[in-house]
Design an enzyme around this catalytic site. Structure first.
Site, PDB file in Angstrom:
ATOM      1  N   ARG A  66       0.788  -1.251   0.000  1.00 41.31           N
ATOM      2  CA  ARG A  66       0.000   0.000   0.000  1.00 41.31           C
ATOM      3  C   ARG A  66       0.808   1.282   0.000  1.00 41.31           C
ATOM      4  O   ARG A  66       0.228   2.361   0.002  1.00 41.31           O
ATOM      5  CB  ARG A  66      -0.978   0.046   1.188  1.00 41.31           C
ATOM      6  CG  ARG A  66      -1.970  -1.094   1.238  1.00 41.31           C
ATOM      7  CD  ARG A  66      -2.834  -1.165   0.015  1.00 41.31           C
ATOM      8  NE  ARG A  66      -3.931  -2.103   0.193  1.00 41.31           N
ATOM      9  CZ  ARG A  66      -4.546  -2.700  -0.829  1.00 41.31           C
ATOM     10  NH1 ARG A  66      -4.163  -2.468  -2.073  1.00 41.31           N
ATOM     11  NH2 ARG A  66      -5.545  -3.519  -0.602  1.00 41.31           N
ATOM     12  N   ASP A  76      -1.972 -12.855  -1.314  1.00 43.39           N
ATOM     13  CA  ASP A  76      -2.673 -11.681  -1.848  1.00 43.39           C
ATOM     14  C   ASP A  76      -3.092 -10.761  -0.694  1.00 43.39           C
ATOM     15  O   ASP A  76      -4.216 -10.264  -0.642  1.00 43.39           O
ATOM     16  CB  ASP A  76      -3.888 -12.073  -2.703  1.00 43.39           C
ATOM     17  CG  ASP A  76      -4.417 -10.890  -3.529  1.00 43.39           C
ATOM     18  OD1 ASP A  76      -3.786  -9.824  -3.521  1.00 43.39           O
ATOM     19  OD2 ASP A  76      -5.468 -11.051  -4.183  1.00 43.39           O
TER      20      ASP A  76
HETATM   21 ZN   LIG Z   1      -3.311  -8.638  -5.771  1.00 41.89          ZN
END
Ligand SMILES: [Zn+2]
Length: 380
Positions: free
Chosen positions: A55, A269
């Site tokens: 992020r 993920d």
């Molecule tokens: Zn992803």
């Protein structure tokens, strides 16, 4: 110690500095050396999570490099590969170099950047892949989107035809995307990796491609191995994830795909959001701190050497990075875990993202120590 690459599966001692110095059956500590006793636990090459969203830059309210990489250590990961769909995206040299600078100052584990295939991951204009690969991008992906324009993608693969870098297909809608990307894989002769495989049909297509000798690989997430549409109903809006949770038969097929070797890697993920964003429908779960336990819960019968390969040697090979084995001279990146039940408690997460389908779940395997470059970075 379980090190499938070195064919080690038995009682061993390991002596390390920043690299592995010696492996033997009864090593003695020498003066000045520190000893750690891992009796009853399993010592494995450091786990690598090849699909993580840190992020940063741009969305530190969701996750910061410090919290994401600390979460990785708590989850047993000595290295992660981070996806390029940040703000700005990692689609040119300046963005990549700035990210590498942030990582060198703030990352707690090793981080391998994955760069975008097209500018702003918009699927149209290819990035300068050659420059990005030279500067340290280990693979290419337009994560979050599937690269729609085949011509742009073909151009991108051509630019790095002589470099050993993989393309990561974020295949949605799954079967159509896989079909197109398999054609491109064939034409480009690049290694092609399929992110978060989620359907039985997608898995069948991959098996067929592999049988034809195409250089393809695939990963599966903890949630696609354990959750179905029914679990999604219970969770409500917070259950949103891409690709979505599927049918029971898909979950069964994916587990079979891991067992028979059609699926090469476990990848979380890890996609942290704030709870407000999650309840508003933002897709993805926080995965790093629950992944190892979840994989073991989904596949309790999987041989330990396969379990370790899917988390270390295979992702290292796909990303073409160091690690994945503990042979002499390799970096001393080590994950130590134990088969012991524990309960997931998101209040104890170090990731800023706490949304997971697994809060309160009891998992059969837990990480007890994570060592990076010979340094104990996490100890339960
Ligand atoms: Zn992803």
């Amino acid at each position: 110690m379980v090190d499938p690459v070195a064919s080690v599966d038995g009682l061993r001692d390991v002596r390390v500095t920043d690299v592995v110095v010696e492996i033997g059956e009864h090593l003695e500590a020498m003066p000045g050396e520190e000893m750690s006793d891992a009796t009853g636990a399993i010592v494995a090459p450091g786990f690598i999570d090849m699909h993580v969203h840190l992020r940063e830059p741009g969305e530190p309210h969701k996750e910061r490099i410090e919290t994401g990489t600390e979460a990785a250590l708590h989850g047993g990961f000595t290295a992660v590969a981070c996806m390029p769909n940040t703000r700005p995206p990692i689609d040119d040299l300046a963005a990549l170099e700035s990210l590498l600078g942030l990582l060198s100052r703030r990352a707690r584990c090793r981080v391998y950047p994955i760069a975008a295939i097209t500018r702003a991951c918009n699927g149209e204009e290819p990035c300068d892949l050659r420059a990005l690969a030279r500067a340290g991008a280990v693979a290419f992906s337009d994560d979050g989107r599937w690269t729609r324009d085949s011509r742009a993608l073909a151009e991108a693969t051509h630019a790095v035809r002589d470099l050993d870098v993989a393309f990561i297909s974020h295949c949605e809608p799954e079967e159509a995307a896989i079909a197109r990307d398999l054609l491109l894989a064939q034409a480009s002769e690049k290694r092609w990796h399929f992110a978060h495989l989620s359907t039985r049909e997608g898995l069948e297509m991959l098996r067929a491609a592999r049988a034809q000798g195409l250089p393809v690989s695939a990963e599966v997430t903890p949630h696609h191995l354990l959750c179905t549409q029914e679990s999604a109903l219970e969770m409500g809006a917070a259950s949103r994830v891409n690709p979505p949770l599927r049918r029971e038969e898909d979950v069964r097929a994916l587990r079979e795909g891991v067992r028979d070797g059609s699926i090469d890697a476990f990848a979380s993920d890890h996609a942290p959001h704030t709870l407000v964003e999650k309840n508003g429908g933002a897709p993805g779960f926080s995965g790093l701190e629950v992944a190892v336990g979840a994989y073991a819960a989904a596949l309790p019968d999987l041989a330990l050497s396969r379990f370790v390969s899917l988390l270390s040697a295979n992702p290292a090979r796909i990303l073409n990075v160091e690690g994945g084995t503990l042979q002499r001279g390799c970096p001393a990146d080590i994950t130590i875990f134990r088969d012991e039940p524990w309960r997931v408690d998101t209040r104890a997460f170090v990731s800023q993202g706490t949304c997971t389908p697994f809060d309160g779940a009891i998992f059969p395997r837990r990480v007890i120590a994570t060592i990076v470059g010979g340094e104990m970075r996490y100890r339960a």
